[in-house]
Design a protein around this motif. Structure first.
Motif, short mmCIF file in Angstrom:
data_model
loop_
_atom_site.label_atom_id
_atom_site.label_comp_id
_atom_site.label_asym_id
_atom_site.label_seq_id
_atom_site.Cartn_x
_atom_site.Cartn_y
_atom_site.Cartn_z
N LEU A 58 9.74 35.02 41.18
CA LEU A 58 8.82 35.77 42.56
C LEU A 58 7.71 35.99 42.67
CD1 LEU A 58 10.24 39.91 42.60
CD2 LEU A 58 11.04 37.90 43.97
N THR A 91 14.56 36.19 46.56
CA THR A 91 13.82 37.21 46.55
C THR A 91 14.24 38.57 46.36
OG1 THR A 91 11.98 35.78 47.53
CG2 THR A 91 11.88 38.44 47.85
N THR A 145 10.59 41.53 49.60
CA THR A 145 10.45 40.83 50.59
C THR A 145 9.30 41.37 50.84
OG1 THR A 145 12.93 40.82 50.53
CG2 THR A 145 12.04 40.14 52.55
N VAL A 170 6.28 39.86 48.68
CA VAL A 170 6.99 37.99 48.73
C VAL A 170 6.04 37.75 49.80
CG1 VAL A 170 8.04 36.37 48.52
CG2 VAL A 170 8.40 38.02 46.74
#
Length: 453
Positions: free
Chosen positions: A230, A346, A359, A362
């Motif tokens: 990630l 993700t 999400t 990220v």
């Protein structure tokens, strides 16, 4: 509408189409101001570099919204959050339509707060999409961005130049940048309302008792950075999101102000290039579903996107329309086509029940890049008057992403990888090879020059 009576495949298709449409018109709002920026700057007698400050403010709000959206998605439902995002984006266009320059920072903040549309749509698709189809379905949904670029690249210049005769006023009326913003706003509000029939089904898992706590922001970022793959995806989101911000924010302005293209010509080049990204996103998603490792795809995107940014920096008045468009196509097929495969990865790596929040975490790195890149670009543009320097600097993190993804996830900090890479470059064997290649290239250059090439 009761979608429960339909098959899972039909429900997945309905979710994909609904979120693609939402994504498309979200992106129309994102590119509207860059298209209108030249005329607005002329109206107010200000530098074109003001767009960099606008994008900076937009992405300050986007960072906060992306990282903190998880609780809102769980409490109010991802479909309702998607509708609110469209409401905010349409409202930002209303601010532009007011023609009050002092209100434009408010429009930037509204547009940034609407960045929650992508985490919300990911939450919906993660619920209804089988794991094996996730890269393809997420990529199809993310074609909404190039579809939106195509719509915006054609619609906004058309509205900008639209002139009609008013019987009531007895004069010809030209919409201009402010009328174009108002009409686009009405279209976005109509799309928002059109999503209402499917809201009950897609928000069925919402938790009205969920407490909203912005103290969750550090926890979300900690989760993202603690899982090594990630963390790599977050860097890709930063590197590629930055290049996307430069292309979306300054490509059209580069052509209009730097190369003397008309708004229609620049918008056409933008729309053609954006359309190519539709197929690229689907291709990367299909390949990432099993044929090719997603890390290899991300590495390839990093390398080619960086080269495309360097080529964009070399644009000049001696380039033809189609040469410029060809480079823009490759730029779009890489730096603007990573979203689907990154979002699918993700969603796969996120802890259960935290897809929307992770999400957002990220994508916060995308917003950070979209805050930093345009601000630096705008400053460089104001200082040097060059549209090319910013694209060259923007390519550097993309090349770094290539190095990160061509290797397995690194334990510990990225500095360890950087140190190993530096030692490799400075080894005797590497230096000897570099010297040999340099000598061979120099000899070949001298020979070609002597031959009159």
């Amino acid at each position: 509408m009761d979608l429960a009576r339909f098959s899972p495949r039909t429900i997945m298709a309905a979710a994909t189409v609904a979120m693609l449409v939402q994504q498309a018109f979200s992106y129309v709002c994102q590119i509207a101001l860059p298209i209108l920026a030249d005329q607005i700057a002329e109206d107010f007698g200000i530098s074109r570099a003001w767009l960099g400050f606008y994008l900076f403010l937009q992405n300050v709000a986007a960072i906060i919204a992306a990282v903190g959206c998880g609780g809102f998605i769980l409490r109010y439902g991802p479909l309702r959050v998607s509708q609110v995002a469209l409401l905010l984006m349409g409202s930002s266009l209303l601010v532009t339509a007011s023609a009050q320059l002092w209100l434009f920072p408010l429009g930037a903040l509204l547009l940034g707060a609407a960045s929650v549309s992508t985490p919300a749509s990911s939450h919906i698709l993660a619920r209804v999409t089988p794991l094996r189809l996730a890269p393809l379905i997420f990529s199809i949904k993310q074609t909404g961005v190039p579809v939106g670029a195509l719509i915006g690249g054609l619609l906004v210049p058309f509205l900008l130049a639209l002139t009609f005769y008013s019987e009531t006023l007895g004069v010809s009326v030209r919409l201009g940048p402010y009328g174009a913003s108002f009409v686009t706003c009405l279209i976005v509000f109509a799309v928002m309302v059109s999503l209402e029939p499917v809201r009950t089904f897609f928000d069925a898992d919402r938790r009205p008792d969920m407490k909203i706590a912005f103290g969750d922001l550090p926890a979300t970022l900690k989760t993202v950075l603690a899982i090594r793959p990630l963390r790599d995806l977050s860097f890709a989101a930063f590197a590629f999101g930055g290049l996307q911000a430069l292309f979306s924010g300054f490509f059209i302005l580069f052509l209009i102000d730097g190369l003397d293209y008309s708004e229609a010509e620049a918008g056409s080049a933008f729309a053609i290039a954006s359309f190519s990204a539709v197929w690229a996103r689907i291709l990367w998603g299909a390949l990432g579903g099993g044929a090719v490792s997603p890390r290899i795809i991300m590495a390839g995107i990093g390398l080619v996107a960086g080269l495309s940014a360097v080529a964009t920096a070399l644009y000049g008045t001696d380039w033809t329309f189609w040469e410029i468009t060809a480079v823009a196509v490759v730029f779009n097929m890489t730096a603007l086509s990573w979203h689907g495969i990154l979002l699918a990865e993700t969603a796969r790596l996120a802890p259960e029940g935290q897809v929307g929040g992770v999400t957002g975490g990220v994508l916060a790195f995308t917003s950070i890049a979209m805050m930093i890149y345009p601000a630096l670009y705008g400053g460089l543009l104001a200082w040097t008057g060059s549209y090319g320097i910013g694209f060259i600097l923007g390519a550097i993190p993309s090349f770094a992403a290539f190095v990160i993804f061509v290797n397995p996830p690194v334990d510990g900090a990225w500095t360890g990888l950087a140190a190993r890479f530096g030692r490799l470059l400075l080894s005797r064997r590497a230096l000897a090879r570099a010297g040999a290649v340099t000598a061979l290239g120099s000899a070949l250059g001298v020979a070609l020059n002597a031959a009159g090439w």
